[in-house]
Design a protein around this motif. Structure first.
Motif, mmCIF file in Angstrom:
data_model
loop_
_atom_site.group_PDB
_atom_site.id
_atom_site.type_symbol
_atom_site.label_atom_id
_atom_site.label_comp_id
_atom_site.label_asym_id
_atom_site.label_seq_id
_atom_site.Cartn_x
_atom_site.Cartn_y
_atom_site.Cartn_z
ATOM 1 N N PHE A 146 1.074 -1.190 0.285
ATOM 2 C CA PHE A 146 0.407 -0.083 0.699
ATOM 3 C C PHE A 146 0.652 1.408 0.329
ATOM 4 C CE2 PHE A 146 -2.349 2.869 2.271
ATOM 5 C CZ PHE A 146 -3.201 3.698 0.817
ATOM 6 N N ILE B 281 -5.350 15.992 -4.931
ATOM 7 C CA ILE B 281 -3.673 15.335 -3.780
ATOM 8 C C ILE B 281 -4.503 16.057 -2.522
ATOM 9 C CG2 ILE B 281 -2.078 14.917 -3.686
ATOM 10 C CD1 ILE B 281 -1.253 14.810 -6.151
ATOM 11 N N ARG B 282 -4.148 17.535 -3.155
ATOM 12 C CA ARG B 282 -4.673 18.258 -2.095
ATOM 13 C C ARG B 282 -6.295 18.030 -0.974
ATOM 14 N NH1 ARG B 282 -0.603 20.988 -0.376
ATOM 15 N NH2 ARG B 282 0.857 21.340 -1.551
ATOM 16 N N SER B 283 -6.689 17.865 -2.089
ATOM 17 C CA SER B 283 -8.976 17.913 -1.769
ATOM 18 C C SER B 283 -9.125 16.731 -0.657
ATOM 19 C CB SER B 283 -9.501 17.275 -3.139
ATOM 20 O OG SER B 283 -9.316 16.676 -3.067
ATOM 21 N N ARG B 284 -9.654 16.945 0.436
ATOM 22 C CA ARG B 284 -9.889 16.066 1.447
ATOM 23 C C ARG B 284 -10.962 14.594 1.013
ATOM 24 N NH1 ARG B 284 -9.507 19.248 7.181
ATOM 25 N NH2 ARG B 284 -7.277 19.736 6.454
ATOM 26 N N ASN B 285 -11.638 14.761 -0.285
ATOM 27 C CA ASN B 285 -11.733 13.749 -0.246
ATOM 28 C C ASN B 285 -10.883 12.511 -0.751
ATOM 29 O OD1 ASN B 285 -14.265 14.600 -0.768
ATOM 30 N ND2 ASN B 285 -13.679 15.804 -2.892
ATOM 31 N N LEU B 286 -11.342 11.421 0.261
ATOM 32 C CA LEU B 286 -10.126 9.992 -0.237
ATOM 33 C C LEU B 286 -10.829 9.185 -1.222
ATOM 34 C CD1 LEU B 286 -8.008 8.585 1.340
ATOM 35 C CD2 LEU B 286 -9.905 7.583 2.663
ATOM 36 N N PHE C 235 -9.337 5.979 -3.448
ATOM 37 C CA PHE C 235 -8.076 5.240 -3.499
ATOM 38 C C PHE C 235 -7.700 4.510 -4.758
ATOM 39 C CE2 PHE C 235 -9.170 3.791 0.912
ATOM 40 C CZ PHE C 235 -7.612 4.713 1.898
ATOM 41 N N ILE D 47 3.594 17.606 -3.970
ATOM 42 C CA ILE D 47 3.772 16.803 -4.195
ATOM 43 C C ILE D 47 3.685 15.466 -4.800
ATOM 44 C CG2 ILE D 47 2.661 15.404 -2.300
ATOM 45 C CD1 ILE D 47 2.791 16.543 0.333
ATOM 46 N N MET E 106 2.660 9.689 3.435
ATOM 47 C CA MET E 106 1.660 9.463 4.208
ATOM 48 C C MET E 106 1.424 9.628 5.161
ATOM 49 S SD MET E 106 -0.031 6.254 3.018
ATOM 50 C CE MET E 106 0.458 4.186 3.349
ATOM 51 N N ASP F 203 -1.672 18.132 5.228
ATOM 52 C CA ASP F 203 -2.274 18.299 4.791
ATOM 53 C C ASP F 203 -3.012 17.227 3.359
ATOM 54 O OD1 ASP F 203 -3.144 20.859 5.849
ATOM 55 O OD2 ASP F 203 -1.090 21.304 4.827
ATOM 56 N N THR F 204 -1.874 16.038 3.288
ATOM 57 C CA THR F 204 -3.074 15.350 1.940
ATOM 58 C C THR F 204 -2.141 14.067 2.261
ATOM 59 O OG1 THR F 204 -0.739 15.604 1.131
ATOM 60 C CG2 THR F 204 -1.758 17.400 0.346
ATOM 61 N N PHE G 260 -2.228 10.013 3.764
ATOM 62 C CA PHE G 260 -3.562 9.127 4.152
ATOM 63 C C PHE G 260 -4.406 8.709 4.826
ATOM 64 C CE2 PHE G 260 -2.005 8.051 -0.973
ATOM 65 C CZ PHE G 260 -2.874 8.070 -1.718
ATOM 66 N N ALA H 148 -6.899 11.488 6.198
ATOM 67 C CA ALA H 148 -7.974 11.559 5.089
ATOM 68 C C ALA H 148 -8.880 9.999 5.687
ATOM 69 C CB ALA H 148 -7.807 10.951 3.763
ATOM 70 N N LEU H 149 -7.842 8.566 6.074
ATOM 71 C CA LEU H 149 -8.574 7.974 6.103
ATOM 72 C C LEU H 149 -9.598 7.683 7.701
ATOM 73 C CD1 LEU H 149 -9.296 5.051 4.794
ATOM 74 C CD2 LEU H 149 -7.207 3.770 6.478
ATOM 75 N N GLN I 190 -12.151 10.074 8.139
ATOM 76 C CA GLN I 190 -13.672 9.750 7.539
ATOM 77 C C GLN I 190 -13.641 8.972 8.741
ATOM 78 O OE1 GLN I 190 -13.439 9.220 3.371
ATOM 79 N NE2 GLN I 190 -13.467 11.818 2.758
ATOM 80 N N TYR J 257 -8.025 17.567 11.001
ATOM 81 C CA TYR J 257 -6.306 16.766 10.744
ATOM 82 C C TYR J 257 -5.344 17.145 11.470
ATOM 83 C CZ TYR J 257 -8.298 15.189 5.950
ATOM 84 O OH TYR J 257 -8.387 14.848 4.984
#
Lengths: 277, 309
Positions: A25, A41-46, A48, A242, B138, B142-143, B145, B148-149, B152, B159
């Motif tokens: 991963f 990348i910077r948006s907060r909508n995850l 995968f 990033i 990771m 801000d960015t 995973f 974010a995980l 949510q 954050y």
């Protein structure tokens, strides 16, 4: 009994999946970051899975005036890694033969010392080497990287080659010697071809270890005249983009990944050859 | 080989000629290793008792044990020593356990095993700078995973800046190191498992031993001789990790991720106090030797006093 087997299989595949996710991963995340636009990348909508694939980050990173200077880095790293691996093989091959086959006194002590050096703190040797290089104005050169890399990797390469030579049948050498073959001829014409898997494995080990080395180039190229991929990538972390950082990381990874995937069997052989002695 | 040597043609003269040949073949390697290791090690030892002039590149004056005295009374140094030992221990315990479990899995038969093995070996070839970048992203505030995980899933309400907390940052670095260290140890454990005779397990399962009994009574003792050296090697390697720290935190925040190796780097190449750095490098060397030697010595003593392993 059959139910047990199904349960066992389920357990095996489930743990295989978990292991795969854990190990892969992080790399997947890096790939994902490298091919998505910065605003996603910077948006907060995850997500995968990639929603929009672009390759501009790679294009940006490969531009000649980019901060990470990836061209220069790849060129230098290739030169340094190839030179190091060649030097290692040339020096280690006779040494390993001597340790494996010839009547060398105190050979266990020599091998033990060589191997234990590999685990000593690198910084212990780097400080004086830096002083020496600076006083002879050799810092910031390819040479200042190749020589220390070779020395750092050599013990390991000797050990790999020795464990491969140990496995060769002695009878071939005996026969050749009876036929009047000199040691030099024996090494070049008989052992060298037989040892090909070992040599490939050793070459790859030396190559990868040189490719990933970071502390030595960081210190020995302090005037930033030459750069390696690892250093270039590090410089890209100063930048806040990033996506480009991830792209630079992927480019750094590609050569070693290819080596790993194609020669994975040789690398596994090294470990296996050490075990059942 | 011995047959070859004991042949009648091998007179005393030829015997010594073989020794000379053996030395000639290994000599170039030894010379290189001595130039790049032994001489620098002596140099470092000498200047650990001195003040070193970085501009003129020579020793200013000898100050006996002042460098060591300074280090011992320095809070940053002592805390970095303790941190290094904790860091090394944490990494090698986690790596050993995880690698062993993964090796057990790879020792079973299943579809896609070869593929999984490639995936497990891959992190070894990842340059530690890349793994630094990767784990940095990771855990990015801000960015990343992770933020974010967790956000949510509702675990965290906002954050978090993970790397701003020294203790969290140290463990993030440890995760990166463990991820990179797993491949190699797994391969070694796997080769150890494959060299075990399968009769042992068959006999045990016929005798009705369950999974846990088989593990604790058979597998564990058999694997211990492989596990102990791997554990120690990982301990030593973890203590000299540098790249990940440099990329992720630069020893910060507030020195919270400065291990001894990083402390030496800072002393030598940021404040250019080579004498002090050399003294600290020797402390690291002593700790490294202690890690390797203490188990060996204690085993020797146990053997000596109790006559068993």
């Amino acid at each position: 009994m059959k139910k047990n087997l199904i349960l066992k299989n389920f357990f095996i595949y489930f743990s295989a999946l978990i292991v795969f996710l854990i190990m892969f991963f992080p790399l997947y995340g890096l790939i994902l970051t490298s091919i998505q636009p910065e605003n996603i990348i910077r948006s907060r909508n995850l997500s995968f899975f990639p929603t929009e694939i672009i390759f501009t980050h790679f294009a940006e990173v490969l531009k000649p005036n980019h901060i990470s200077n990836i061209y220069e880095g790849i060129k230098n790293s290739l030169i340094v890694s190839f030179l190091t691996s060649f030097l290692c093989i040339i020096l280690a091959f006779p040494a390993a033969y001597s340790l494996a086959r010839l009547n060398l006194p105190a050979k266990n002590i020599i091998l033990g010392t060589l191997i234990s050096i590999y685990f000593l703190p690198t910084i212990l040797f780097v400080i004086p080497l830096f002083v020496i290089l600076v006083s002879y104005q050799l810092d910031d050169t390819i040479l200042s990287l190749v020589v220390p890399y070779t020395a750092f990797t050599l013990p390991f390469v000797i050990w790999i080659l020795k464990s491969f030579i140990d496995k060769l049948p002695v009878e071939v050498e005996e026969a050749a010697k009876i036929d009047g073959c000199s040691t030099l001829q024996l090494l070049i014409h008989i052992i060298f071809p037989l040892l090909r898997p070992g040599l490939i494995a050793a070459f790859i080990f030396a190559f990868i270890l040189s490719w990933v080395e970071f502390l030595t180039p960081l210190i020995f190229t302090n005037n930033l005249k030459i750069s390696t991929v690892a250093l270039g990538l590090f410089r890209s972390t100063i930048d806040i983009k990033i996506g480009q950082q991830a792209a630079a990381a992927i480019i750094t990874l590609i050569p070693v990944t290819i080596l790993m995937i194609f020669f994975q069997q040789y690398i596994t052989k090294v470990v296996l050859s050490g075990s059942d002695k | 080989m011995t047959d070859l040597l004991n042949q009648p043609s091998n007179s005393q003269f030829k015997f010594s000629r073989e020794k000379i040949l053996a030395f000639t073949l290994i000599l170039p390697s030894l010379i290189l290793v001595f130039i790049t290791y032994l001489y620098p090690a002596i140099f470092t030892f000498v200047i650990s008792f001195a003040e070193y002039d970085i501009i003129r590149l020579k020793i200013k004056k000898f100050i006996q044990f002042k460098n060591f005295e300074f280090l011992i009374s320095n809070y940053f140094f002592t805390s970095s020593v303790l941190r290094t030992i904790y860091f090394g221990f944490l990494i090698c315990v986690c790596t050993t356990i995880l690698s062993f479990l993964i090796a057990l899995l790879l020792n079973e038969k299943f579809i896609g095993k070869a593929f999984l093995r490639v995936m497990i070996v891959l992190p070894w070839a990842v340059p530690s700078v890349v793994s630094g970048v990767l784990w940095g992203q990771m855990f990015h505030a801000d960015t990343g995973f992770l933020n974010a995980l967790l956000y949510q899933l509702g675990v965290i309400s906002g954050y978090k800046i993970w790397l701003a907390d020294p203790l969290v940052a140290l463990h993030v670095i440890a995760i990166a190191e463990i991820w990179k260290a797993i491949p190699f140890m797994t391969l070694f454990f796997l080769s150890g498992l494959q060299s075990l005779p399968s009769e042992v397990f068959e006999a045990a399962s016929v005798d009705g031993a369950n999974v846990f009994q088989r593990f604790s009574n058979i597998l564990f003792p058999l694997m211990l001789p492989i596990a102990i050296p791997l554990f120690l090697i990982q301990f030593v390697l973890a203590m000299k990790s540098f790249d990940t720290i440099f990329v992720l935190t630069r020893g910060g925040p507030g020195g919270g991720t400065t291990t001894l190796n990083y402390f030496i780097y800072q002393e030598a190449f940021e404040t250019f106090n080579l004498g002090r750095a050399s003294a600290a490098a020797y402390v690291l060397l002593i700790i490294t030797l202690a890690v390797v030697l203490i188990p060996t010595i204690s085993r020797f003593l146990m053997k000596f006093f109790w006559g068993n392993k």
